[in-house]
Design a protein around this motif. Structure first.
Motif, mmCIF file in Angstrom:
data_model
loop_
_atom_site.group_PDB
_atom_site.id
_atom_site.type_symbol
_atom_site.label_atom_id
_atom_site.label_comp_id
_atom_site.label_asym_id
_atom_site.label_seq_id
_atom_site.Cartn_x
_atom_site.Cartn_y
_atom_site.Cartn_z
ATOM 1 N N THR A 27 11.297 63.508 13.890
ATOM 2 C CA THR A 27 11.256 63.245 15.329
ATOM 3 C C THR A 27 11.376 61.753 15.623
ATOM 4 O OG1 THR A 27 9.881 65.208 15.640
ATOM 5 C CG2 THR A 27 9.922 63.613 17.433
ATOM 6 N N LYS A 31 14.426 60.011 17.715
ATOM 7 C CA LYS A 31 14.167 59.217 18.926
ATOM 8 C C LYS A 31 14.863 57.866 18.873
ATOM 9 C CE LYS A 31 9.776 61.171 20.388
ATOM 10 N NZ LYS A 31 8.332 60.961 20.566
ATOM 11 N N LYS A 37 15.841 62.927 26.568
ATOM 12 C CA LYS A 37 14.504 63.507 26.353
ATOM 13 C C LYS A 37 14.549 65.035 26.285
ATOM 14 C CE LYS A 37 12.264 59.560 26.841
ATOM 15 N NZ LYS A 37 12.158 58.744 25.697
ATOM 16 N N LEU A 40 15.605 66.166 22.871
ATOM 17 C CA LEU A 40 14.519 66.002 21.899
ATOM 18 C C LEU A 40 13.482 67.117 22.039
ATOM 19 C CD1 LEU A 40 14.074 62.134 22.100
ATOM 20 C CD2 LEU A 40 15.024 63.436 20.189
#
Length: 63
Positions: A27, A31, A37, A40
């Motif tokens: 993760t 990022k 967003k 993700l």
């Protein structure tokens, strides 16, 4: 493959790859490269999603 210049096939076994990789590290790396967003969030949901086994049972990854 039959008529081309390739003569062999290699099968990759990735069944447990995403269960064994550190999701926190993955993760963090994503990022750094992805600014969206909502994408993700979807990736995190996919990492936690279950897999439908051949007998119809859903197997969830160990957290």
């Amino acid at each position: 493959m039959q008529f081309g210049k390739y003569c062999c096939l290699v099968e990759a076994y990735i069944k447990g790859f995403f269960n064994n990789i550190d999701h926190g590290w993955l993760t963090r790396m994503l990022k750094l490269r992805i600014d969206d967003k909502s994408l993700l969030v979807l990736i995190n949901k996919w990492l936690k999603a279950g897999v439908l086994d051949t007998d119809g049972q859903i197997i969830y990854p160990a957290t």
